[in-house]
Motif scaffolding. Structure first.
Motif, PDB file in Angstrom:
ATOM      1  N   ALA A  85      47.495 -77.704  -8.509  1.00 56.79           N
ATOM      2  CA  ALA A  85      47.588 -76.929 -10.127  1.00 56.79           C
ATOM      3  C   ALA A  85      47.194 -75.197  -9.886  1.00 56.79           C
ATOM      4  CB  ALA A  85      46.288 -77.951 -10.597  1.00 56.79           C
ATOM      5  N   VAL A  86      46.622 -75.074  -9.392  1.00 62.47           N
ATOM      6  CA  VAL A  86      46.266 -73.324  -9.608  1.00 62.47           C
ATOM      7  C   VAL A  86      47.699 -72.962  -9.159  1.00 62.47           C
ATOM      8  CG1 VAL A  86      45.357 -71.446  -8.734  1.00 62.47           C
ATOM      9  CG2 VAL A  86      44.075 -73.940  -9.230  1.00 62.47           C
ATOM     10  N   PHE A  87      48.484 -72.813  -8.636  1.00 67.91           N
ATOM     11  CA  PHE A  87      49.756 -71.906  -8.365  1.00 67.91           C
ATOM     12  C   PHE A  87      50.732 -72.568  -9.386  1.00 67.91           C
ATOM     13  CE2 PHE A  87      51.450 -71.086  -4.030  1.00 67.91           C
ATOM     14  CZ  PHE A  87      49.591 -71.636  -3.863  1.00 67.91           C
ATOM     15  N   ASP A  88      50.426 -73.591 -10.436  1.00 65.61           N
ATOM     16  CA  ASP A  88      51.244 -74.213 -11.365  1.00 65.61           C
ATOM     17  C   ASP A  88      50.532 -73.609 -12.697  1.00 65.61           C
ATOM     18  OD1 ASP A  88      53.436 -75.580 -10.837  1.00 65.61           O
ATOM     19  OD2 ASP A  88      52.735 -77.719 -11.127  1.00 65.61           O
ATOM     20  N   LEU A  89      49.353 -73.231 -12.413  1.00 63.14           N
ATOM     21  CA  LEU A  89      48.510 -72.578 -13.875  1.00 63.14           C
ATOM     22  C   LEU A  89      49.662 -70.923 -14.228  1.00 63.14           C
ATOM     23  CD1 LEU A  89      44.914 -71.887 -14.434  1.00 63.14           C
ATOM     24  CD2 LEU A  89      46.705 -70.376 -14.097  1.00 63.14           C
ATOM     25  N   ILE A  90      49.343 -69.893 -12.543  1.00 64.93           N
ATOM     26  CA  ILE A  90      49.982 -69.320 -12.403  1.00 64.93           C
ATOM     27  C   ILE A  90      51.472 -69.340 -13.370  1.00 64.93           C
ATOM     28  CG2 ILE A  90      50.976 -67.341 -10.705  1.00 64.93           C
ATOM     29  CD1 ILE A  90      47.740 -68.179  -8.764  1.00 64.93           C
ATOM     30  N   ALA A  91      52.731 -70.054 -12.760  1.00 65.31           N
ATOM     31  CA  ALA A  91      53.803 -69.866 -12.668  1.00 65.31           C
ATOM     32  C   ALA A  91      53.585 -70.077 -14.214  1.00 65.31           C
ATOM     33  CB  ALA A  91      54.341 -71.551 -11.764  1.00 65.31           C
ATOM     34  N   THR A  92      52.440 -71.109 -15.411  1.00 70.15           N
ATOM     35  CA  THR A  92      53.197 -71.239 -16.541  1.00 70.15           C
ATOM     36  C   THR A  92      52.420 -70.114 -17.122  1.00 70.15           C
ATOM     37  OG1 THR A  92      52.330 -73.722 -16.183  1.00 70.15           O
ATOM     38  CG2 THR A  92      52.355 -72.659 -18.304  1.00 70.15           C
ATOM     39  N   VAL A  93      51.836 -69.270 -16.622  1.00 74.65           N
ATOM     40  CA  VAL A  93      50.959 -68.296 -17.743  1.00 74.65           C
ATOM     41  C   VAL A  93      52.458 -67.280 -17.481  1.00 74.65           C
ATOM     42  CG1 VAL A  93      49.801 -65.986 -17.699  1.00 74.65           C
ATOM     43  CG2 VAL A  93      49.445 -68.267 -17.136  1.00 74.65           C
ATOM     44  N   PRO A 125      66.099 -74.828 -14.399  1.00 75.01           N
ATOM     45  CA  PRO A 125      65.525 -75.841 -13.629  1.00 75.01           C
ATOM     46  C   PRO A 125      63.284 -75.670 -13.268  1.00 75.01           C
ATOM     47  CG  PRO A 125      66.954 -74.924 -12.272  1.00 75.01           C
ATOM     48  CD  PRO A 125      67.017 -74.551 -13.607  1.00 75.01           C
ATOM     49  N   LEU A 126      63.961 -74.059 -13.851  1.00 78.92           N
ATOM     50  CA  LEU A 126      62.041 -73.712 -13.517  1.00 78.92           C
ATOM     51  C   LEU A 126      61.694 -74.101 -14.898  1.00 78.92           C
ATOM     52  CD1 LEU A 126      59.446 -72.002 -13.051  1.00 78.92           C
ATOM     53  CD2 LEU A 126      60.979 -70.710 -13.972  1.00 78.92           C
ATOM     54  N   ARG A 127      62.479 -74.594 -16.316  1.00 79.54           N
ATOM     55  CA  ARG A 127      61.739 -74.844 -17.414  1.00 79.54           C
ATOM     56  C   ARG A 127      60.962 -76.238 -16.665  1.00 79.54           C
ATOM     57  NH1 ARG A 127      63.093 -78.390 -20.373  1.00 79.54           N
ATOM     58  NH2 ARG A 127      62.174 -78.597 -22.736  1.00 79.54           N
ATOM     59  N   ARG A 128      62.357 -77.213 -16.698  1.00 80.48           N
ATOM     60  CA  ARG A 128      61.979 -78.303 -16.019  1.00 80.48           C
ATOM     61  C   ARG A 128      60.238 -78.754 -15.383  1.00 80.48           C
ATOM     62  NH1 ARG A 128      62.934 -84.087 -17.353  1.00 80.48           N
ATOM     63  NH2 ARG A 128      61.635 -85.243 -15.524  1.00 80.48           N
ATOM     64  N   HIS A 129      60.595 -78.001 -14.634  1.00 81.54           N
ATOM     65  CA  HIS A 129      59.579 -78.199 -13.006  1.00 81.54           C
ATOM     66  C   HIS A 129      57.567 -77.717 -14.388  1.00 81.54           C
ATOM     67  CE1 HIS A 129      56.568 -77.981  -9.951  1.00 81.54           C
ATOM     68  NE2 HIS A 129      56.194 -77.088 -10.659  1.00 81.54           N
ATOM     69  N   VAL A 130      58.075 -75.982 -14.942  1.00 79.86           N
ATOM     70  CA  VAL A 130      56.920 -76.017 -15.135  1.00 79.86           C
ATOM     71  C   VAL A 130      56.720 -76.928 -17.015  1.00 79.86           C
ATOM     72  CG1 VAL A 130      55.987 -73.799 -16.619  1.00 79.86           C
ATOM     73  CG2 VAL A 130      56.994 -73.423 -14.811  1.00 79.86           C
ATOM     74  N   GLY A 163      49.896 -81.173 -15.795  1.00 82.85           N
ATOM     75  CA  GLY A 163      49.591 -82.082 -16.724  1.00 82.85           C
ATOM     76  C   GLY A 163      49.256 -81.665 -18.043  1.00 82.85           C
ATOM     77  N   PRO A 164      49.674 -82.694 -19.016  1.00 86.86           N
ATOM     78  CA  PRO A 164      49.649 -82.047 -20.253  1.00 86.86           C
ATOM     79  C   PRO A 164      48.920 -81.091 -20.883  1.00 86.86           C
ATOM     80  CG  PRO A 164      50.906 -84.617 -19.782  1.00 86.86           C
ATOM     81  CD  PRO A 164      50.102 -84.253 -18.889  1.00 86.86           C
ATOM     82  N   THR A 165      47.922 -82.192 -20.612  1.00 88.03           N
ATOM     83  CA  THR A 165      46.218 -81.327 -21.287  1.00 88.03           C
ATOM     84  C   THR A 165      46.242 -80.036 -20.606  1.00 88.03           C
ATOM     85  OG1 THR A 165      45.799 -83.784 -22.188  1.00 88.03           O
ATOM     86  CG2 THR A 165      43.971 -81.787 -21.890  1.00 88.03           C
ATOM     87  N   ARG A 166      46.157 -79.836 -19.737  1.00 90.43           N
ATOM     88  CA  ARG A 166      46.242 -79.200 -18.968  1.00 90.43           C
ATOM     89  C   ARG A 166      46.947 -78.100 -18.855  1.00 90.43           C
ATOM     90  NH1 ARG A 166      43.446 -81.842 -13.030  1.00 90.43           N
ATOM     91  NH2 ARG A 166      41.613 -81.674 -13.969  1.00 90.43           N
ATOM     92  N   SER A 167      48.181 -78.612 -19.601  1.00 91.15           N
ATOM     93  CA  SER A 167      49.475 -77.416 -19.345  1.00 91.15           C
ATOM     94  C   SER A 167      49.102 -76.682 -20.879  1.00 91.15           C
ATOM     95  CB  SER A 167      50.688 -77.969 -19.437  1.00 91.15           C
ATOM     96  OG  SER A 167      51.495 -77.024 -19.532  1.00 91.15           O
ATOM     97  N   GLU A 168      48.769 -77.678 -22.005  1.00 92.78           N
ATOM     98  CA  GLU A 168      48.766 -76.901 -23.486  1.00 92.78           C
ATOM     99  C   GLU A 168      47.209 -76.545 -23.056  1.00 92.78           C
ATOM    100  OE1 GLU A 168      50.529 -76.825 -25.612  1.00 92.78           O
ATOM    101  OE2 GLU A 168      52.131 -78.036 -24.387  1.00 92.78           O
ATOM    102  N   LEU A 169      46.562 -76.386 -22.459  1.00 90.80           N
ATOM    103  CA  LEU A 169      45.324 -75.351 -22.842  1.00 90.80           C
ATOM    104  C   LEU A 169      45.588 -74.124 -22.292  1.00 90.80           C
ATOM    105  CD1 LEU A 169      42.403 -77.907 -21.782  1.00 90.80           C
ATOM    106  CD2 LEU A 169      42.443 -76.927 -23.235  1.00 90.80           C
ATOM    107  N   VAL A 170      46.572 -74.026 -21.104  1.00 95.26           N
ATOM    108  CA  VAL A 170      47.095 -73.111 -20.197  1.00 95.26           C
ATOM    109  C   VAL A 170      47.462 -71.731 -21.301  1.00 95.26           C
ATOM    110  CG1 VAL A 170      48.330 -71.760 -18.735  1.00 95.26           C
ATOM    111  CG2 VAL A 170      47.111 -73.237 -18.365  1.00 95.26           C
ATOM    112  N   ASP A 194      57.049 -81.683 -14.898  1.00 91.87           N
ATOM    113  CA  ASP A 194      56.941 -82.037 -13.744  1.00 91.87           C
ATOM    114  C   ASP A 194      55.799 -81.005 -13.035  1.00 91.87           C
ATOM    115  OD1 ASP A 194      58.695 -83.662 -14.343  1.00 91.87           O
ATOM    116  OD2 ASP A 194      60.325 -82.423 -13.249  1.00 91.87           O
ATOM    117  N   ASN A 195      54.600 -80.444 -13.348  1.00 96.91           N
ATOM    118  CA  ASN A 195      54.181 -79.567 -13.573  1.00 96.91           C
ATOM    119  C   ASN A 195      52.662 -80.434 -12.811  1.00 96.91           C
ATOM    120  OD1 ASN A 195      51.555 -79.002 -15.178  1.00 96.91           O
ATOM    121  ND2 ASN A 195      53.391 -79.060 -16.063  1.00 96.91           N
ATOM    122  N   ALA A 196      51.801 -80.166 -12.072  1.00 92.22           N
ATOM    123  CA  ALA A 196      50.540 -80.579 -11.562  1.00 92.22           C
ATOM    124  C   ALA A 196      49.545 -80.830 -12.450  1.00 92.22           C
ATOM    125  CB  ALA A 196      50.413 -80.048  -9.689  1.00 92.22           C
TER     126      ALA A 196
END
Length: 216
Positions: free
Chosen positions: A147-155, A54-59, A66-73, A62-64
């Motif tokens: 999105a900042v929260f999700d950036l931290i979670a993604t890292v 379920p964490l993977r599903r969000h990160v 978006g695909p481009t920023r997520s890949e940059l992170v 379903d993260n805030a």
């Protein structure tokens, strides 16, 4: 209870194949967990993989960000981790959503604009274990606080995966190995991109003329 031998204790944890897939997570084999060697390795701990889903599903989905920023992170995190597995897999994903190789390379240097802001945020998490107040405010204004929260979670999420695949020398997935053999983009090496020589050695395709890139 029979104890495993020392040789067995020190054996590598290879990704689980279908014949040995744990029965308690049989429902996960045909989903994301069966498609990548990183998760076939995590399947050696079925309860962890089950909790991870379920964490993977969000990160991932379903993260805030978006695909481009997520890949940059993830690209910046893979660079900082020096994880060949994560770097190569996310070079492939970034290309699939339209990134140029130049934009991918830039994430192991000092990119401009919002890409650079994201790179600085990831670096702060690695170097300072937090986002300083001024950087958090700048980032929130640019991408939104969720999105900042999700950036931290993604890292954190991809750091954990990176630790796992580097600990167990998880092999690249076949399709990624084939793609990166045909279109190489060298994996990240710490501090490699602070000079022109670093760019030539680590951040550019094998045999590629990088003079134009270095001038840009």
């Amino acid at each position: 209870m029979r104890r495993r031998s020392d040789a067995a204790d020190s054996a590598p944890c290879l990704p689980i194949n279908d014949d040995c897939w744990p029965s308690e997570i049989s429902d996960m084999r045909n989903g994301f967990a069966g498609t990548m060697n990183s998760y076939r390795t995590m399947a050696l701990h079925p309860a962890l993989l089950r909790a991870w889903a379920p964490l993977r599903r969000h990160v991932v989905k379903d993260n805030a960000l978006g695909p481009t920023r997520s890949e940059l992170v993830v690209l910046r995190a893979a660079y900082r981790l020096r994880s060949d597995y994560e770097w190569k897999h996310h070079v492939s994903r970034a290309r699939a959503i339209g990134f140029s190789d130049e934009r991918i390379r830039a994430m192991c240097g000092t990119p401009d604009g919002e890409d650079g802001l994201i790179a600085r945020a990831v670096d702060a998490l690695f170097d300072e274990r937090r986002l300083p107040s001024a950087l958090e405010a700048e980032l929130s204004a640019a991408i939104g606080r969720r999105a900042v929260f999700d950036l931290i979670a993604t890292v954190g999420f991809y750091s954990t995966l990176g630790y796992l695949v580097m600990t167990y020398d998880t092999p690249f997935d076949e399709a990624i190995a084939i793609e990166l053999a045909a279109r190489p983009l060298s994996p990240p090496v710490e501090d490699a991109c602070t000079s022109d020589e670093g760019l030539r050695k680590y951040c550019c395709s094998d045999g590629e003329d990088v003079a134009g890139y270095l001038r840009d």
